[in-house]
Write an enzyme that holds these catalytic residues in place. Structure first.
Site, PDB file in Angstrom:
ATOM      1  N   HIS C  65       2.752   6.228   4.415  1.00 40.32           N
ATOM      2  CA  HIS C  65       3.787   5.667   3.541  1.00 40.32           C
ATOM      3  C   HIS C  65       3.398   5.975   2.100  1.00 40.32           C
ATOM      4  O   HIS C  65       2.480   5.363   1.569  1.00 40.32           O
ATOM      5  CB  HIS C  65       3.916   4.156   3.762  1.00 40.32           C
ATOM      6  CG  HIS C  65       4.358   3.804   5.149  1.00 40.32           C
ATOM      7  ND1 HIS C  65       5.688   3.686   5.502  1.00 40.32           N
ATOM      8  CD2 HIS C  65       3.654   3.576   6.290  1.00 40.32           C
ATOM      9  CE1 HIS C  65       5.774   3.389   6.800  1.00 40.32           C
ATOM     10  NE2 HIS C  65       4.553   3.317   7.303  1.00 40.32           N
ATOM     11  N   LEU C  66       4.103   6.940   1.513  1.00 42.75           N
ATOM     12  CA  LEU C  66       3.788   7.315   0.124  1.00 42.75           C
ATOM     13  C   LEU C  66       4.456   6.368  -0.871  1.00 42.75           C
ATOM     14  O   LEU C  66       4.126   6.367  -2.051  1.00 42.75           O
ATOM     15  CB  LEU C  66       4.213   8.755  -0.153  1.00 42.75           C
ATOM     16  CG  LEU C  66       3.334   9.857   0.455  1.00 42.75           C
ATOM     17  CD1 LEU C  66       3.876  11.230   0.083  1.00 42.75           C
ATOM     18  CD2 LEU C  66       1.881   9.719   0.000  1.00 42.75           C
ATOM     19  N   ARG C  67       5.419   5.586  -0.382  1.00 44.30           N
ATOM     20  CA  ARG C  67       6.083   4.540  -1.189  1.00 44.30           C
ATOM     21  C   ARG C  67       6.994   5.081  -2.289  1.00 44.30           C
ATOM     22  O   ARG C  67       7.592   4.289  -3.007  1.00 44.30           O
ATOM     23  CB  ARG C  67       5.063   3.578  -1.811  1.00 44.30           C
ATOM     24  CG  ARG C  67       4.161   2.872  -0.818  1.00 44.30           C
ATOM     25  CD  ARG C  67       4.923   1.983   0.129  1.00 44.30           C
ATOM     26  NE  ARG C  67       4.039   1.141   0.940  1.00 44.30           N
ATOM     27  CZ  ARG C  67       4.342   0.724   2.159  1.00 44.30           C
ATOM     28  NH1 ARG C  67       5.505   1.052   2.703  1.00 44.30           N
ATOM     29  NH2 ARG C  67       3.515  -0.043   2.826  1.00 44.30           N
ATOM     30  N   ASN C  97      10.843   4.680   4.858  1.00 44.23           N
ATOM     31  CA  ASN C  97      11.222   3.325   4.416  1.00 44.23           C
ATOM     32  C   ASN C  97      10.915   3.118   2.934  1.00 44.23           C
ATOM     33  O   ASN C  97      10.144   2.249   2.549  1.00 44.23           O
ATOM     34  CB  ASN C  97      10.554   2.257   5.281  1.00 44.23           C
ATOM     35  CG  ASN C  97       9.044   2.354   5.277  1.00 44.23           C
ATOM     36  OD1 ASN C  97       8.483   3.426   5.086  1.00 44.23           O
ATOM     37  ND2 ASN C  97       8.375   1.228   5.478  1.00 44.23           N
ATOM     38  N   ASP C 155      10.690   4.021  11.937  1.00 47.71           N
ATOM     39  CA  ASP C 155       9.475   3.283  11.591  1.00 47.71           C
ATOM     40  C   ASP C 155       9.784   2.118  10.661  1.00 47.71           C
ATOM     41  O   ASP C 155      10.528   2.250   9.695  1.00 47.71           O
ATOM     42  CB  ASP C 155       8.451   4.211  10.929  1.00 47.71           C
ATOM     43  CG  ASP C 155       7.103   3.524  10.780  1.00 47.71           C
ATOM     44  OD1 ASP C 155       6.702   2.815  11.725  1.00 47.71           O
ATOM     45  OD2 ASP C 155       6.468   3.676   9.727  1.00 47.71           O
ATOM     46  N   HIS C 182       8.816   3.502  16.305  1.00 52.18           N
ATOM     47  CA  HIS C 182       8.005   2.294  16.168  1.00 52.18           C
ATOM     48  C   HIS C 182       8.470   1.377  17.295  1.00 52.18           C
ATOM     49  O   HIS C 182       9.623   0.964  17.317  1.00 52.18           O
ATOM     50  CB  HIS C 182       8.278   1.689  14.792  1.00 52.18           C
ATOM     51  CG  HIS C 182       7.700   0.319  14.585  1.00 52.18           C
ATOM     52  ND1 HIS C 182       7.036  -0.032  13.431  1.00 52.18           N
ATOM     53  CD2 HIS C 182       7.697  -0.794  15.356  1.00 52.18           C
ATOM     54  CE1 HIS C 182       6.648  -1.301  13.507  1.00 52.18           C
ATOM     55  NE2 HIS C 182       7.042  -1.788  14.666  1.00 52.18           N
ATOM     56  N   ASN C 281       1.456  -3.925  11.444  1.00 49.95           N
ATOM     57  CA  ASN C 281       2.388  -3.959  12.564  1.00 49.95           C
ATOM     58  C   ASN C 281       2.487  -2.575  13.176  1.00 49.95           C
ATOM     59  O   ASN C 281       2.885  -1.648  12.492  1.00 49.95           O
ATOM     60  CB  ASN C 281       3.761  -4.430  12.058  1.00 49.95           C
ATOM     61  CG  ASN C 281       4.746  -4.605  13.197  1.00 49.95           C
ATOM     62  OD1 ASN C 281       4.380  -4.475  14.367  1.00 49.95           O
ATOM     63  ND2 ASN C 281       5.987  -4.872  12.863  1.00 49.95           N
ATOM     64  N   ASP C 308      -1.209   5.561   9.446  1.00 52.31           N
ATOM     65  CA  ASP C 308      -0.223   4.537   9.070  1.00 52.31           C
ATOM     66  C   ASP C 308      -0.617   3.918   7.725  1.00 52.31           C
ATOM     67  O   ASP C 308      -0.539   2.713   7.518  1.00 52.31           O
ATOM     68  CB  ASP C 308      -0.075   3.457  10.155  1.00 52.31           C
ATOM     69  CG  ASP C 308       1.154   2.567   9.910  1.00 52.31           C
ATOM     70  OD1 ASP C 308       1.923   2.848   8.966  1.00 52.31           O
ATOM     71  OD2 ASP C 308       1.324   1.588  10.667  1.00 52.31           O
ATOM     72  N   HIS C 312      -0.157  -1.701  -0.222  1.00 52.90           N
ATOM     73  CA  HIS C 312       0.525  -2.868  -0.803  1.00 52.90           C
ATOM     74  C   HIS C 312      -0.311  -3.360  -1.976  1.00 52.90           C
ATOM     75  O   HIS C 312      -1.545  -3.288  -1.928  1.00 52.90           O
ATOM     76  CB  HIS C 312       0.666  -3.996   0.221  1.00 52.90           C
ATOM     77  CG  HIS C 312       1.645  -3.690   1.314  1.00 52.90           C
ATOM     78  ND1 HIS C 312       2.997  -3.548   1.086  1.00 52.90           N
ATOM     79  CD2 HIS C 312       1.458  -3.486   2.643  1.00 52.90           C
ATOM     80  CE1 HIS C 312       3.605  -3.271   2.233  1.00 52.90           C
ATOM     81  NE2 HIS C 312       2.694  -3.222   3.198  1.00 52.90           N
TER      82      HIS C 312
END
Lengths: 181, 306, 429
Positions: C65-67, C97, C155, C182, C281, C308, C312
């Site tokens: 997740h590179l955000r 996402n 995902d 997922h 998760n 994964d 955060h």
């Protein structure tokens, strides 16, 4: 060589308490309206002994109470006591002549706490103080009315009172600090 | 030396015993005409409640006031959550006002643990989610000890919604550490996963679970459990798992009945039992004040108070 | 410019190479793997002494997740790819996402433009299978593929409707796109925040049962068999899921699977003390699950180890456990955790590990890389396997610090990473 000096044995203790019992009766002109209140823990057995001695002399039983002062100590913040007893005084102390009983008077702070604790329970006619040992070094304007023995000590010395009821023997010793540290 | 009271699972048996003994001594103060001792004079105790609770909050505040602490009650009731302030920011702000002790209740398990790690003052968990409610268990244990004279060797059956109960968890740890045998009695849908790995005997049958018990503790059943499909109906629950006179036939004759409150009469406990001589429910409430005095006394005293 | 890696222990499972050799890189490609590189040492040529080091094809991470766009305070293309190459990864697949999500060709193109500008690793976008990652409404997969998406996924928003999954797989299959899923039955995990088990029971936290993952793994494998669509199961965490995937592969389903280092290195006990840095998760499971996952990695049921990587911000994790977001960072610890847990313990050989972290993940989505075959891109990682080091999140290239491995003593340190012939990371070299 660690130093522990015995300054009072069982006989001397009995004689001192007997004298105090006489003095209490003399000062209060009898046992009427008296309540003995021992400060937990060592003051309580002494109060019971004084009560028995007074009964032997006077033929009248004097009520005995036990006072726990943990909730009133001014050094509570640094010395929270884990071994806490319960206050139990079988009579209303209002208008009674209360004799506080403790084993040693030192700075006077314990007695100060005990007087405050007592005042929360009622309004005695007067409060007197009986101690087995007065070792000096008062930090408050408090003076015992009845003293078993005046014992000059240094601040770093430790006065240990052992009682039959709690420790299996009656004695008073002074210990030097060397062996403590 | 206790620095916070977050969970009984993490509390030493010697500390539990000391708190019970102290509370027993402090009960005398509650019987005085003037219920005031100067012990905590000048101390600021804040109760921060994110969940509605009359009993527990009043009990803590009374305990603090009897000991002459100043109390401030913050009913957070998610208002600060709505403002977007985090729990940690809220309590750090309170701490910045130089409070000395924080008593907190929160709907999230672990909230008190989180706060205790962030603050340098004693934190008392007054209930966090489904995790623990240590002072409730302590007052329960004090009540049991007053009636039975001991905790060791007693059989205590805790009946009801175990999964969601912080009272059940705290009592389990506290009682088992003091040598009592704990049983959980509940319908299968209200028992948490791997419950058998706890130091507990587990029963789904009420009669078997109550057999020979010295103490029966009924837990509050939330209406929400029905809505979430964990139970068919209140009627079936009260018939199968409600503590009533008939169910008590199999316990020891001197078995006492407890409830952490507030009760749903006719659901987890029948009227006649709640009002019977076996019920010690109101004594639990009195003991609650003594326990909380003892907790504040030990947490605010000694070197830990700094 | 030419680079010669001299005297390395070359480990390239794609060619069955596991020996001392020199690797010659020229014009961004692997030129030769040779025992005598002297003839290549002509003109302007950097010679890197690799004595005592292991040289592998750059690691490939199928799940990052590179955000970016939208959550640049957690991570962005620059910091995320910097973290990747610091972990020995030369290529990462990034998940959709984001905000906006990767469900529009324009968003994919924007992202790839940013990668060109500031990225130091290869980035392969994985697009959303549905518009806005919503429960229904397929995304424009053909256009997304054209824009650069290498696969589609649900995902973080697992499809609850089997019907939507079925149509998504049918549609993806015709385009040759793999569907990455997922697996989580939300009706079983409702409000859950960690594995349903003893630790959750003790902490009074709502659980996410392993069966919630397994019923969807089973459903999705069956759907792969039925539709013929290539399915990649993301972050496998349970023993049951491993068994189901093994069965599906035996049945000939075009299924691949990945796990993450934390699913074999940690159990749900790591959550004790309400440690939100152990919250992700699917959740950490039990020791039996860890053992089954290692078994699955050994027998090939699980094809790849992904991270994964889910950054955060610290304030987001400093919350009540149930309120803190799911996810942990992993790029900078994945190799060392895996090496320490699997190879140092003798459970797996080094070449098996490199296979699971480089060759197989490249194969799953047919990505370039994962091999040192002459002519392939010079994506290379160099590791010092003798170096022990302590995880200090404060030293991460990632913007985020949410690792459960803080303070761990690990073995094996990435010391150099090359992407397309360019050295993008050096540590003490």
């Amino acid at each position: 060589m660690p130093t522990e000096v015995k300054v009072m044995d069982a006989h001397e203790m009995r004689r001192a308490l007997t004298r105090i019992a006489h003095e209490i009766l003399e000062r209060n002109k009898g046992a009427e309206n008296l309540v003995l209140v021992g400060i937990l823990r060592r003051g309580a057995p002494l109060a019971h002994r004084l009560s028995r001695l007074i009964e032997q002399i006077e033929g009248t039983a004097v009520p005995v109470g036990e006072l726990d002062i943990a909730l009133y100590r001014d050094d509570y913040r640094t010395h929270a006591v884990s071994d806490i007893g319960a206050t139990h005084i079988p009579v209303d102390i209002t208008d009674k002549k209360v004799v506080l009983v403790d084993e040693v008077i030192y700075t006077g702070r314990t007695v100060r706490a005990a007087i405050t604790a007592l005042m929360d329970l009622g309004r005695p006619a007067c409060v007197q103080l009986a101690v087995l040992i007065d070792r000096g070094h008062r930090e408050l304007p408090i003076r015992p009315d009845y003293v078993g023995k005046n014992l000059p000590t240094a601040r770093q010395e430790f006065v240990e009172v052992k009682l039959e009821e709690l420790h299996g023997e009656d004695s008073v010793c002074i210990r030097k600090p060397d062996e403590e540290r | 030396m206790l620095t916070d009271l977050i969970s009984l699972r993490e509390t030493e048996p010697t500390d539990i015993r000391r708190l019970l003994d102290t509370a027993q001594s402090f009960k005398e103060v509650l019987e005085r005409p003037v219920k005031k001792v100067p012990t905590l004079r000048g101390k600021q105790v804040v109760t921060l409640f994110y969940e509605a609770s009359t009993r527990t909050r009043v009990s803590f505040e009374n305990a603090a006031k009897i000991m002459s602490a100043d109390t401030t009650s913050v009913a957070a009731a998610s208002s600060s959550v709505q403002k977007g302030e985090s729990l940690l920011d809220t309590v750090r702000n309170l701490r910045a006002m130089r409070i000395d002790c924080l008593v907190m209740r929160h709907p999230q398990s672990g909230a008190a643990h989180l706060v205790a790690q962030a603050l340098d003052i004693p934190v008392v968990n007054a209930g966090d989610g489904m995790h623990e409610h240590p002072t409730q268990a302590l007052l329960d244990m004090l009540t049991i000890r007053q009636h039975k004279g001991r905790l060791e060797g007693l059989t205590v059956a805790i009946v009801g919604d175990i999964t969601h109960s912080r009272v059940a968890r705290s009592n389990l740890w506290g009682l088992s550490k003091m040598g009592a045998k704990v049983r959980f009695v509940a319908p299968a849908t209200l028992l948490p996963r791997d419950v058998h790995r706890l130091p507990v005997e587990v029963y789904t049958d009420l009669r078997k679970g109550m057999e020979g018990a010295d103490v029966v503790m009924a837990l509050r059943l939330q209406q929400e459990r029905m809505e979430r499909g964990l139970l068919p109906s209140l009627r079936e629950y009260s018939q199968r798992w409600g503590v009533n006179t008939k169910a008590l036939e199999v316990t020891k004759p001197d078995c006492i009945v407890m409830h952490p409150g507030p009760m749903n009469r006719g659901v987890e406990i029948s009227d006649d039992v709640a009002d019977s001589g076996r019920s010690v429910i109101l004594e639990q409430v009195t003991n609650g004040v003594a326990i909380r005095m003892a907790v504040l006394y030990h947490l605010l005293g000694g070197e830990a108070a700094g | 410019m030419r680079t010669i890696f001299r005297n390395a222990h070359v480990c390239d499972p794609s060619q069955g190479i596991d020996k001392r050799a020199d690797v010659v890189v020229d014009e961004g490609k692997v030129l030769a793997i040779t025992e005598h590189s002297t003839p290549y040492d002509v003109g302007s040529c950097e010679v890197i002494d690799c004595s005592g080091l292991v040289l592998t094809p750059g690691l490939v991470d199928l799940h990052v997740h590179l955000r970016e766009p939208g959550y640049e305070y957690k991570e962005d293309v620059q910091s995320g790819t910097a973290a990747a190459v610091a972990g020995g990864f030369s290529a990462v697949c990034c998940m959709p996402n984001t905000d906006p999500p990767l469900d529009e060709p324009s968003v994919i193109r924007g992202l790839l433009k940013r990668v060109e500008e500031v990225g130091v690793a290869r980035v392969y976008p994985v697009a959303a299978i549905t518009k806005g990652l919503q429960p229904e409404g397929l995304s424009e997969m053909a256009a997304l593929k054209e824009a650069g998406a290498v696969a589609v996924t649900d995902d973080a928003y697992p499809l609850q409707s089997a019907e939507v999954l079925r149509r998504g797989m049918e549609y993806a299959a015709q385009l040759g796109l793999t569907v990455m899923t997922h697996c989580e039955d939300k009706s079983l995990t409702r409000d859950g925040c960690m594995n349903e088990g003893f630790a959750a029971t003790v902490m009074g936290l709502r659980g996410m049962p392993s069966v919630a993952e397994e019923v969807q793994v089973a459903r999705n494998c069956l759907m792969s068999l039925y539709t013929g669509c290539r399915l990649h199961i993301l972050h496998v965490s349970t023993a049951g899921a491993v068994r189901i995937i093994r069965w599906a592969k035996e049945k000939g389903a075009p299924v691949t699977a990945e796990t993450c280092p934390h699913y074999f290195a940690l159990t749900d006990e790591a959550c004790m003390g309400y440690n939100t840095n152990a919250k992700m998760n699917p959740p950490l499971r039990t020791q039996e699950d860890c053992d089954a996952i290692i078994e699955g990695l050994l027998d090939g049921t699980i094809d790849a180890i992904a991270t994964d990587h889910a950054p955060h911000a610290t304030h987001e994790k400093a919350q009540e456990f149930a309120l803190a977001p799911f996810g942990i960072v992993g790029l900078e610890t994945a190799f060392a955790v895996s090496y320490t847990e699997l190879v140092s313990t003798g459970k797996m050989s080094l070449s098996q590990l490199v296979d699971r972290m480089s060759c197989q993940p490249a194969k799953v989505l047919a990505l370039p890389g994962g091999t040192l075959q002459p002519g392939s891109p010079a994506d290379i990682a160099l590791f010092d396997l003798h170096r022990g080091w302590t995880v200090r999140a404060g030293e991460f290239r990632s913007k985020s610090r949410n690792t459960p491995f803080e303070g761990w003593e690990l073995q094996g340190k990435p010391v150099l990473t090359m992407v397309g012939g360019r050295v993008v990371y050096r540590h003490g070299m």
